[in-house]
Write a protein that holds these residues in place. Structure first.
Motif, short mmCIF file in Angstrom:
data_model
loop_
_atom_site.label_atom_id
_atom_site.label_comp_id
_atom_site.label_asym_id
_atom_site.label_seq_id
_atom_site.Cartn_x
_atom_site.Cartn_y
_atom_site.Cartn_z
N UNK A 1 0.79 -0.39 -0.36
CA UNK A 1 -0.04 0.41 0.11
C UNK A 1 0.60 1.68 0.10
N UNK A 2 1.50 1.16 0.78
CA UNK A 2 2.52 2.46 0.89
C UNK A 2 3.45 2.78 -0.62
N UNK A 3 4.01 1.64 -1.01
CA UNK A 3 4.61 1.65 -1.72
C UNK A 3 4.17 2.14 -2.79
N UNK A 4 2.69 1.62 -3.22
CA UNK A 4 2.30 1.85 -4.04
C UNK A 4 2.27 3.33 -4.09
N UNK A 5 1.41 3.90 -2.73
CA UNK A 5 0.57 5.53 -2.97
C UNK A 5 2.47 6.20 -3.30
N UNK A 6 3.20 6.15 -2.43
CA UNK A 6 4.65 7.23 -2.31
C UNK A 6 4.92 6.57 -3.94
N UNK B 1 2.26 3.98 -17.03
CA UNK B 1 1.92 4.81 -15.70
C UNK B 1 -0.28 4.60 -15.64
N UNK B 2 -0.65 4.47 -16.62
CA UNK B 2 -1.81 4.29 -16.41
C UNK B 2 -2.17 3.13 -15.49
N UNK B 3 -1.26 1.67 -16.02
CA UNK B 3 -1.80 0.96 -15.10
C UNK B 3 -1.48 0.99 -14.21
N UNK B 4 -0.06 1.30 -13.13
CA UNK B 4 0.48 1.82 -12.13
C UNK B 4 -1.27 2.34 -11.88
N UNK C 1 3.38 -9.98 -2.61
CA UNK C 1 5.38 -10.07 -3.51
C UNK C 1 4.52 -10.27 -4.93
N UNK C 2 4.14 -10.27 -5.83
CA UNK C 2 3.95 -10.52 -7.11
C UNK C 2 3.73 -8.49 -7.31
N UNK C 3 2.86 -7.75 -6.19
CA UNK C 3 2.17 -7.06 -6.34
C UNK C 3 3.35 -5.56 -5.95
N UNK C 4 3.81 -5.96 -5.30
CA UNK C 4 5.30 -5.86 -5.00
C UNK C 4 6.71 -5.42 -6.32
N UNK C 5 6.62 -6.70 -7.41
CA UNK C 5 7.27 -6.99 -8.26
C UNK C 5 6.70 -5.96 -9.21
N UNK C 6 5.83 -6.00 -9.78
CA UNK C 6 4.96 -5.07 -10.92
C UNK C 6 4.90 -3.70 -10.25
N UNK D 1 4.05 16.33 -17.99
CA UNK D 1 3.16 15.53 -18.89
C UNK D 1 1.54 16.28 -19.44
N UNK D 2 0.65 16.88 -19.49
CA UNK D 2 -0.87 17.17 -19.51
C UNK D 2 -1.26 15.43 -20.02
N UNK D 3 -0.36 14.30 -20.74
CA UNK D 3 -1.22 13.22 -20.71
C UNK D 3 -1.50 12.47 -19.28
N UNK D 4 0.16 12.88 -18.78
CA UNK D 4 0.33 11.87 -17.29
C UNK D 4 -0.63 12.04 -16.05
N UNK D 5 -0.23 13.98 -16.56
CA UNK D 5 -1.56 14.88 -15.65
C UNK D 5 -2.96 14.27 -15.67
N UNK D 6 -3.79 13.82 -16.75
CA UNK D 6 -5.05 13.31 -17.44
C UNK D 6 -5.21 12.03 -16.45
N UNK D 7 -4.18 11.32 -16.83
CA UNK D 7 -4.11 9.60 -16.48
C UNK D 7 -4.27 9.66 -14.47
N UNK D 8 -3.11 10.98 -14.37
CA UNK D 8 -3.69 10.69 -12.73
C UNK D 8 -4.54 11.23 -12.52
#
Lengths: 361, 295
Positions: free
Chosen positions: B12-17, B270-273, B224-229, B28-35
């Motif tokens: 959880x923490x790694x994801x949010x970080x 970035x989108x799938x992350x 483990x899988x999620x962390x690897x991803x 980049x506007x595309x990345x900003x839009x995705x986020x």
């Protein structure tokens, strides 16, 4: 599942490597390129400069004097092989003679800087082809003079001769007596008593003898009935000699030859300051300009012109102004223009030392 | 139902970080839009109506405000639209930069809305209790302090009211006097409460060497899988930043890296992350419904 991840990981690595390669395959144009003995520059190199829209510096030496060409990719229309070789000689009168090895015109405007080993007292100079003046030369450099000129099609032998100083002392005295005869100017001098350290209430050091005193902008009334003219110019040729220091994003803002506004005659009205005229000139010519009012000095401060801001070319860079060959030691809102004045806005990369304002700091 | 919140706290923490760091770094506007899109989706999925209200009530005005405020102070840019009365130009670039800053601000705010709900204080203590004991205690105490203080304030005001000091009635001077009394009570309570908590933690031996803490978290195969991803995504995006695939410049003129296969692949990662929790929760819900219909 693990195998799947390794696959993705290798694919990603490949992708990023591909992207990296695209950046490194071309020659680096950011570093200055030394001109060879014969002075020729291949057509291929000019094509690359044009394609990358780069600003490339070529350096050479002649008779112990260093010179630099700054070639703008945006200026090149048809790349051909050119010769940037130059012979720099000093004539008996102390002028500088340039002999270009290039047989015909370059086909684009080529800004040239010649680094002298002496200091010229003149404020500006002119390049002559025979008796004909072909280019205005701006002088920069802190201890030794640098001659900056842009050659538009002229080749062969040119002689650079310093211009006579803009005004004799006598002429300046008369202009000052004009202002002191004005009742408003008298009121100003009495309203700004000098502090014990010799500075006035806006931290201005004593004004040198024979130079106009600052006039507070709030006391000035613009009289649109009386129109005068002055010569106005904006240039930043010092940036061309300090390109490595320049903020990379600002490269595209540097005009070829370093001239943003060539010397232009502009009309102004009685009571207007240098700042008022600068603001109007920039607006009329569509030149970007940002200023901020500084109450401490009771004047506007010019932060940037043409998107070239202070500190963009090193921590000692910024805009300065010179009127009739003198850099006033007070802000441009406090300098009241007289008829026929010559105002130059110049970008410095060394606190004014490189544009002939060394006594200021 | 938030399945992602049930993953190991480290995940959880790694994801949010990662997501918050990239939201701030990629302009980049595309990345900003995705986020922004993913932040809204995740918040709406877990918080429902509240998140949508929050984004409408806070994020939209912030976006508009920064888009208006930035050009008032920054005048850089080559596209001059008009001039302010001060003589400085209003430029298109500064408006767009302000808009981008507004989107960035509201995106990060929305991410923190989810962060606060997923990373509870016990998860935070679990993660950082051993590395930075004092810091994590102070942090979790501070985070807990605001709702606790609110409850105590209500209690104090009610108690004062019951002894005849009603803050809602009387002259302005009278009401101010009562408010000052309540404030003084609150300050005393806060200080005392902080000392009490600190003392109680100390008496339990918090932060001492060799002391273990009870936790119910297990690091499973799925973690483990999620962390690897997440590590893969972080690495890939970092590569993208190094080759400036997200390059976007506002001043003095707008220049950006065009969208091609390579840059699009970075944007897609970035989108799938960003979408990871939304996808996990969606899959979980579908699975639940599938089981339900079979019965």
């Amino acid at each position: 599942m693990k195998r799947f991840f390794t696959l993705i990981l290798t694919l990603s690595l490949l992708f990023s490597l591909c992207a990296c390669q695209g950046n490194f395959s071309k020659a680096d144009l950011k570093e200055p390129i030394a001109i060879g003995e014969d002075g020729t520059v291949a057509q291929q190199l000019l094509t690359q400069i044009k394609e990358e829209n780069a600003i490339c510096v070529f350096t050479g030496e002649s008779n112990g004097l260093h010179y630099e060409w700054t070639v703008f990719g945006s200026d090149i229309s048809a790349p051909t092989e050119i010769n940037l070789g130059l012979q720099v000689t000093k004539t008996a009168e102390g002028d500088i003679q340039l002999t270009l090895l290039q047989p015909k015109a370059f086909g684009f405007s080529a800004p040239l800087s010649v680094f002298l080993d002496t200091e010229w007292t003149a404020q500006s100079a002119t390049a002559y082809d025979g008796d004909k003046a072909v280019a205005a030369v701006s002088l920069t450099g802190s201890k030794t003079t640098v001659l900056n000129l842009t050659l538009d099609g002229s080749v062969g032998t040119l002689v650079i001769r310093p211009d006579p100083l803009p005004q004799s002392d006598g002429a300046e005295d008369s202009s000052v007596s004009d202002t002191s005869g004005d009742p408003a100017a008298d009121a100003d001098t009495s309203a700004t008593p000098e502090n014990s350290d010799g500075k006035d209430k806006y931290h201005t050091d004593p004004i040198p003898e024979g130079k106009p005193k600052p006039a507070e902008p709030e006391d000035q009334e613009v009289n649109t009935a009386t129109a005068y003219t002055c010569t106005f110019s904006i240039e930043c040729s010092t940036i061309l000699n300090n390109l490595p220091q320049l903020d990379e994003d600002k490269l595209e803002m540097v005009p070829s030859g370093g001239v943003i506004l060539p010397a232009t005659t502009v009309t102004f009205y009685e009571g207007e300051s240098v700042f008022d005229v600068l603001q109007r000139v920039c607006r009329e010519n569509g030149i970007h300009m940002e200023s901020s009012w500084t109450p401490m000095y009771n004047s506007a401060y010019i932060e940037g012109i043409h998107n070239l801001y202070e500190f963009d070319c090193g921590s000692l860079s910024g805009w300065m102004y010179r009127v009739n060959g003198w850099y006033p030691n007070y802000g441009c809102s406090r300098y009241q223009l007289q008829d026929g004045d010559t105002v130059e806005w110049r970008y410095t990369c060394d606190l004014g030392n490189d544009v002939g304002g060394k006594n200021l700091f | 139902m938030d399945r992602f919140a049930k993953y190991h706290p480290l995940v959880n923490f790694f994801y949010f970080a990662l997501v918050i760091a990239f939201s701030m770094a990629l302009r980049h506007p595309v990345s900003q839009g995705i986020s922004l899109l993913c932040a809204v989706c995740y918040a709406a999925q877990t918080e429902g109506k509240r998140a949508v209200l929050f984004s409408l009530k806070w994020c939209l005005p912030i976006m508009l405000l920064t888009a208006l405020m930035n050009p008032a102070f920054s005048h850089e840019g080559v596209t001059i639209l008009l001039y302010f009365p001060t003589g400085n130009p209003l430029t298109l670039e500064s408006i767009l930069y302000g808009l981008s800053a507004g989107v960035l601000l509201s995106t990060v705010m929305l991410w923190f809305l989810s962060f606060n709900r997923v990373i509870t204080s016990d998860k935070f203590i679990y993660l950082f209790g051993r590395i930075i004991p004092a810091m994590s205690l102070v942090l979790s105490m501070t985070l807990r302090f605001i709702p606790k203080c609110k409850a105590q304030l209500e209690l104090t005001v009610d108690a004062q009211k019951s002894i005849g000091r009603d803050m809602t009635q009387g002259s302005l001077l009278h009401r101010t006097k009562l408010a000052v009394t309540v404030l003084s009570i609150m300050v005393t309570w806060t200080l005392e409460n902080a000392i009490e908590s600190a003392d109680s933690m100390k008496s339990r031996g918090y932060g001492l060497k060799g002391r273990t803490a009870f936790s119910i978290y297990r690091f499973d195969e799925r973690d483990k899988l999620a962390l690897l991803f997440l590590t893969f995504c972080g690495f890939y995006l970092l590569c993208g930043m190094l080759v400036s695939a997200f390059g976007f410049r506002y001043f003095p003129s707008i220049r950006y890296v065009g969208l091609n296969t390579v840059t699009l692949s970075f944007q897609f990662v970035y989108l799938i992350l960003c979408m990871m929790p939304v996808v996990l929760n969606g899959a979980e819900e579908r699975k639940w419904k599938a089981i339900h219909s079979k019965m």
